[in-house]
Scaffold this motif. Structure first.
Motif, PDB file in Angstrom:
ATOM      1  N   ARG A 393       0.788  -1.195  -0.113  1.00  0.00           N
ATOM      2  CA  ARG A 393       0.177   0.014  -0.087  1.00  0.00           C
ATOM      3  C   ARG A 393       0.977   1.305  -0.035  1.00  0.00           C
ATOM      4  N   GLN A 394       2.081   1.384   0.760  1.00  0.00           N
ATOM      5  CA  GLN A 394       2.794   2.533   0.902  1.00  0.00           C
ATOM      6  C   GLN A 394       3.933   2.726  -0.322  1.00  0.00           C
ATOM      7  N   ASN A 395       4.053   1.732  -1.151  1.00  0.00           N
ATOM      8  CA  ASN A 395       5.271   1.471  -1.807  1.00  0.00           C
ATOM      9  C   ASN A 395       4.961   1.012  -3.154  1.00  0.00           C
ATOM     10  N   THR A 396       3.971   1.273  -3.772  1.00  0.00           N
ATOM     11  CA  THR A 396       3.817   0.680  -4.978  1.00  0.00           C
ATOM     12  C   THR A 396       3.878   1.864  -6.193  1.00  0.00           C
ATOM     13  N   PRO A 397       4.574   1.865  -7.317  1.00  0.00           N
ATOM     14  CA  PRO A 397       4.587   2.792  -8.352  1.00  0.00           C
ATOM     15  C   PRO A 397       3.207   2.591  -9.370  1.00  0.00           C
ATOM     16  N   VAL A 398       2.115   2.800  -8.821  1.00  0.00           N
ATOM     17  CA  VAL A 398       1.052   2.298  -9.806  1.00  0.00           C
ATOM     18  C   VAL A 398       1.177   2.769 -11.315  1.00  0.00           C
ATOM     19  N   ALA A 399       1.465   4.062 -11.258  1.00  0.00           N
ATOM     20  CA  ALA A 399       1.457   4.451 -12.751  1.00  0.00           C
ATOM     21  C   ALA A 399       2.432   3.690 -13.700  1.00  0.00           C
ATOM     22  N   GLN A 400       3.900   3.640 -13.163  1.00  0.00           N
ATOM     23  CA  GLN A 400       4.879   2.783 -13.727  1.00  0.00           C
ATOM     24  C   GLN A 400       4.446   1.576 -14.137  1.00  0.00           C
ATOM     25  N   SER A 401       3.706   0.828 -13.062  1.00  0.00           N
ATOM     26  CA  SER A 401       3.465  -0.614 -13.103  1.00  0.00           C
ATOM     27  C   SER A 401       2.307  -0.769 -14.302  1.00  0.00           C
ATOM     28  N   GLN A 402       1.410   0.195 -14.415  1.00  0.00           N
ATOM     29  CA  GLN A 402       0.319   0.281 -15.549  1.00  0.00           C
ATOM     30  C   GLN A 402       0.879   0.409 -16.917  1.00  0.00           C
ATOM     31  N   ILE A 403       2.016   1.202 -16.932  1.00  0.00           N
ATOM     32  CA  ILE A 403       2.624   1.473 -18.367  1.00  0.00           C
ATOM     33  C   ILE A 403       3.150   0.064 -18.761  1.00  0.00           C
ATOM     34  N   ALA A 404       3.855  -0.609 -17.576  1.00  0.00           N
ATOM     35  CA  ALA A 404       4.808  -1.644 -18.149  1.00  0.00           C
ATOM     36  C   ALA A 404       3.664  -2.797 -18.303  1.00  0.00           C
ATOM     37  N   PHE A 405       2.533  -2.811 -17.623  1.00  0.00           N
ATOM     38  CA  PHE A 405       1.471  -3.842 -17.819  1.00  0.00           C
ATOM     39  C   PHE A 405       1.072  -3.706 -19.264  1.00  0.00           C
ATOM     40  N   ILE A 406       0.783  -2.317 -19.703  1.00  0.00           N
ATOM     41  CA  ILE A 406       0.170  -2.317 -21.037  1.00  0.00           C
ATOM     42  C   ILE A 406       1.295  -2.547 -22.163  1.00  0.00           C
ATOM     43  N   GLU A 407       2.324  -2.053 -21.820  1.00  0.00           N
ATOM     44  CA  GLU A 407       3.391  -2.271 -22.945  1.00  0.00           C
ATOM     45  C   GLU A 407       3.748  -3.813 -22.999  1.00  0.00           C
ATOM     46  N   PHE A 408       4.009  -4.470 -21.989  1.00  0.00           N
ATOM     47  CA  PHE A 408       4.561  -5.831 -21.995  1.00  0.00           C
ATOM     48  C   PHE A 408       3.634  -6.808 -22.086  1.00  0.00           C
ATOM     49  N   ILE A 409       2.125  -6.696 -21.466  1.00  0.00           N
ATOM     50  CA  ILE A 409       1.369  -7.549 -21.626  1.00  0.00           C
ATOM     51  C   ILE A 409       0.189  -7.469 -22.466  1.00  0.00           C
ATOM     52  N   VAL A 410      -0.209  -6.320 -22.320  1.00  0.00           N
ATOM     53  CA  VAL A 410      -1.745  -6.070 -23.241  1.00  0.00           C
ATOM     54  C   VAL A 410      -1.454  -5.741 -24.422  1.00  0.00           C
ATOM     55  N   GLU A 411      -0.761  -5.107 -24.730  1.00  0.00           N
ATOM     56  CA  GLU A 411      -0.576  -4.644 -26.392  1.00  0.00           C
ATOM     57  C   GLU A 411       0.159  -6.084 -27.185  1.00  0.00           C
ATOM     58  N   PRO A 412       1.148  -6.720 -26.679  1.00  0.00           N
ATOM     59  CA  PRO A 412       1.370  -7.777 -27.472  1.00  0.00           C
ATOM     60  C   PRO A 412       0.401  -8.917 -27.564  1.00  0.00           C
ATOM     61  N   THR A 413      -0.534  -9.001 -26.312  1.00  0.00           N
ATOM     62  CA  THR A 413      -1.528  -9.993 -26.397  1.00  0.00           C
ATOM     63  C   THR A 413      -2.726  -9.632 -27.575  1.00  0.00           C
ATOM     64  N   PHE A 414      -3.164  -8.220 -27.492  1.00  0.00           N
ATOM     65  CA  PHE A 414      -3.985  -7.721 -28.758  1.00  0.00           C
ATOM     66  C   PHE A 414      -3.512  -7.825 -29.928  1.00  0.00           C
ATOM     67  N   SER A 415      -2.210  -7.594 -30.003  1.00  0.00           N
ATOM     68  CA  SER A 415      -1.436  -7.540 -31.410  1.00  0.00           C
ATOM     69  C   SER A 415      -1.510  -9.030 -31.887  1.00  0.00           C
ATOM     70  N   LEU A 416      -1.453 -10.066 -31.165  1.00  0.00           N
ATOM     71  CA  LEU A 416      -1.613 -11.241 -31.361  1.00  0.00           C
ATOM     72  C   LEU A 416      -3.013 -11.586 -31.797  1.00  0.00           C
ATOM     73  N   ILE A 417      -3.949 -11.202 -31.147  1.00  0.00           N
ATOM     74  CA  ILE A 417      -5.392 -11.357 -31.271  1.00  0.00           C
ATOM     75  C   ILE A 417      -5.618 -10.963 -32.733  1.00  0.00           C
ATOM     76  N   SER A 418      -5.232  -9.543 -33.076  1.00  0.00           N
ATOM     77  CA  SER A 418      -5.436  -9.224 -34.456  1.00  0.00           C
ATOM     78  C   SER A 418      -4.918  -9.894 -35.382  1.00  0.00           C
ATOM     79  N   ASP A 419      -3.531 -10.305 -35.352  1.00  0.00           N
ATOM     80  CA  ASP A 419      -2.964 -11.178 -36.446  1.00  0.00           C
ATOM     81  C   ASP A 419      -3.747 -12.685 -36.616  1.00  0.00           C
ATOM     82  N   MET A 420      -3.916 -13.249 -35.389  1.00  0.00           N
ATOM     83  CA  MET A 420      -4.534 -14.516 -35.258  1.00  0.00           C
ATOM     84  C   MET A 420      -6.086 -14.352 -35.893  1.00  0.00           C
TER      85      MET A 420
END
Ligand SMILES: Nc1nc2c(ncn2[C@@H]2O[C@H](COP(=O)(O)O)[C@@H](O)[C@H]2O)c(=O)[nH]1
Ligand SMILES: [Zn+2]
Length: 494
Positions: A393-420
């Motif tokens: 609760r005291q020590n989580t960089p939410v904004a950074q973690s969300q950017i990383a989540f979008i860049e490394f997990i969400v975007e590659p998954t959606f890109s794959l869905i579109s190609d598939m």
């Protein structure tokens, strides 16, 4: 096999014995008879007619393919047992010869089917309470990526999952196709919503289940994958989405494993929660009052169950890398796409889709998820365990973690869905053009390809926008990651 095809096959097979019989009659008429030839012809004709008579009484598949058994050595019952026990094929229940439908009974069955469908439509309209205007208004956006599930939850008095699931089942005409009794459907959904509120989670609750169910529907439509699916597969997808987090405890799998929870013991640390979601949901169906799948045939039920298990287990995030890698390799090597793998990837994408939606939705999901993570962190601190990543609760960089989540997990998954989806849908168009370039299905599919292209730019626009929003918060040193509207009105109930 369709009735017409069956008639054609039988006609072709009958042609030869009929010709031989006519030739024998001609020979008899002119007394030009070679008795040896006549005998051979009669024997041949008799064996053809016998083969036709016994056609259809053979088992539907044989175990030889998988187990390389010689059918003259191994009896049928033993081959069936070997196939059902030592191969992964699910053996459909073979129809006994006396149960083969005769033509008249097929006609009656079609007439009865139309009658049953009408009855179901009537029963549904009668049993469905009149929806308030606000609910109907919300549901108008059902096919839109920007559909607001929070708004639906508010206007349906906290029944977004129930309302949405019934709407989708009717929209895809699955209620009449699979004769889903409306009373069972309502009871099943009440039970499902109850299970989702068992642990009062901020994020993994019935609204998330409704959101994922809607997103699966939308992905199937927008990508056009829907056109390649059977009705059973559509039912499996919606069902899997609705149950995929049933009775979620609000903790991660690792938390279950570290704390040696009851579920970790039951499932031997393997996909602990996902195994529970699917198992507990199927248990609801054991009661006939809530068994929405009661009218599926046994092979349909087995196929649906196998698809649902694979899809829900595929939502375990620890299988993300493997899932993505396997599908990428499949696309690069031009292999054919396994339907269950494609549908699992679609459910997984729907499960992590809010960062690919508008900021107004994404910014409402994020604080809910973070609150759930932090509650786990509080428990870990209490138990003297190390606090898991993103759970402090005291020590989580939410904004950074969300950017990383979008860049490394969400975007590659959606890109794959579109190609598939392109790989699945474009051949459908080619098939339809060969058949008839003017047919309505061809036009529908053309729209779908246009949709598919615009869908790629739609989700990309949202992920870019959401990353910029998080970036701006980071730059301005804003530590409050909650959505502006929620900070003004106080946090909505989960
Ligand atoms: N860091 C973030 N993790 C997220 C976010 N949205 C989802 N998730 C993670 O994905 C799983 C999805 O699986 P589920 O079946 O449990 O719903 C979820 O548990 C999170 O771990 C996000 O915005 N940020
Ligand atoms: Zn989920």
């Amino acid at each position: 096999m369709a009735c017409n095809e069956l008639v054609n096959v039988k006609k072709t097979l009958l042609h030869s014995p009929i010709c031989r019989l006519k030739r024998m009659l001609q020979q008899l008429e002119v007394s030009d008879v070679d008795f040896e030839e006549l005998k051979r012809n009669l024997e041949f004709t008799a064996s053809l007619l016998e083969a036709l008579y016994t056609d259809g009484t053979q088992p539907p598949f044989d175990a030889d393919d998988d187990l390389q058994l010689r059918s003259d050595v191994v009896p049928v019952e033993v081959r069936d047992w070997l196939a059902s026990t030592f191969t992964q094929r699910v053996q459909p229940i073979s129809r006994r010869p006396e149960e083969k439908p005769r033509f008249r009974s097929i006609v009656h069955a079609v007439q009865a089917g139309i009658f049953v469908e009408r009855m179901f439509r009537k029963a549904y309209s009668a049993a469905m309470p009149d929806q308030p205007a606000d609910v109907l208004n919300c549901l108008r956006d059902l096919d839109r990526w920007s559909f607001d599930v929070f708004a639906l939850d508010a206007v349906s008095s906290g029944h977004s999952l129930k309302t949405l699931f019934i709407e989708l089942i009717i929209k895809h005409q699955l209620n009449s196709r699979f004769k889903v009794p409306i009373s069972c459907l309502i009871s099943f959904l009440c039970e499902l919503e109850r299970g989702y509120s068992k642990h009062t989670n901020a994020y993994h609750n019935h609204t998330h289940a409704a959101d994922v169910t809607h997103t699966v529907h939308c992905l199937l439509m927008r990508t056009g994958v829907l056109y390649s699916m059977t009705e059973l597969e559509v039912l499996a997808c919606l069902f899997a989405a609705a149950i995929h987090d049933y009775e979620h405890t609000g903790n991660t799998n690792n938390f279950h494993i570290y704390t040696r929870s009851e579920l970790a013991m039951i499932y031997n640390d393997h996909s602990v929660q996902e195994s529970h979601h699917v198992s507990a949901a199927f248990r609801i169906l054991q009661d006939e009052n809530t068994n929405i799948l009661m009218n599926l045939t046994r092979p349909e039920w087995l196929e649906l169950r196998s698809l649902v298990i694979e899809m829900v287990l595929g939502t375990d995030m620890s299988s993300h890398v493997l899932q993505v890698k396997a599908m990428r390799t499949c696309l690069q090597q031009h292999e054919s796409i396994d339907k269950a793998k494609a549908l699992s990837l679609i459910l997984h994408a729907a499960d992590i889709s809010h960062p690919a939606k508008s900021w107004s939705l994404h910014s409402r999901w994020t604080p809910r998820l973070m609150e759930e993570f932090f509650t786990q962190g509080d428990k870990e601190a209490e138990l003297g365990l190390a606090i898991s990543p993103l759970c402090d609760r005291q020590n989580t960089p939410v904004a950074q973690s969300q950017i990383a989540f979008i860049e490394f997990i969400v975007e590659p998954t959606f890109s794959l869905i579109s190609d598939m989806s392109e790989k699945i849908v474009i051949p459908l168009i080619q098939d339809t053009t060969d058949a008839s370039p003017t047919c309505s299905r061809y036009r529908e599919l053309q729209w779908t390809v246009a949709d598919l292209v615009s869908f790629r730019s739609l989700w990309m626009r949202h992920t870019e926008e959401n990353k910029s929003r998080w970036m701006a918060k980071m730059k301005n040193g804003v530590s409050d990651f909650r959505d502006e509207s929620e900070t003004q009105t106080g946090q909505e109930t989960a």
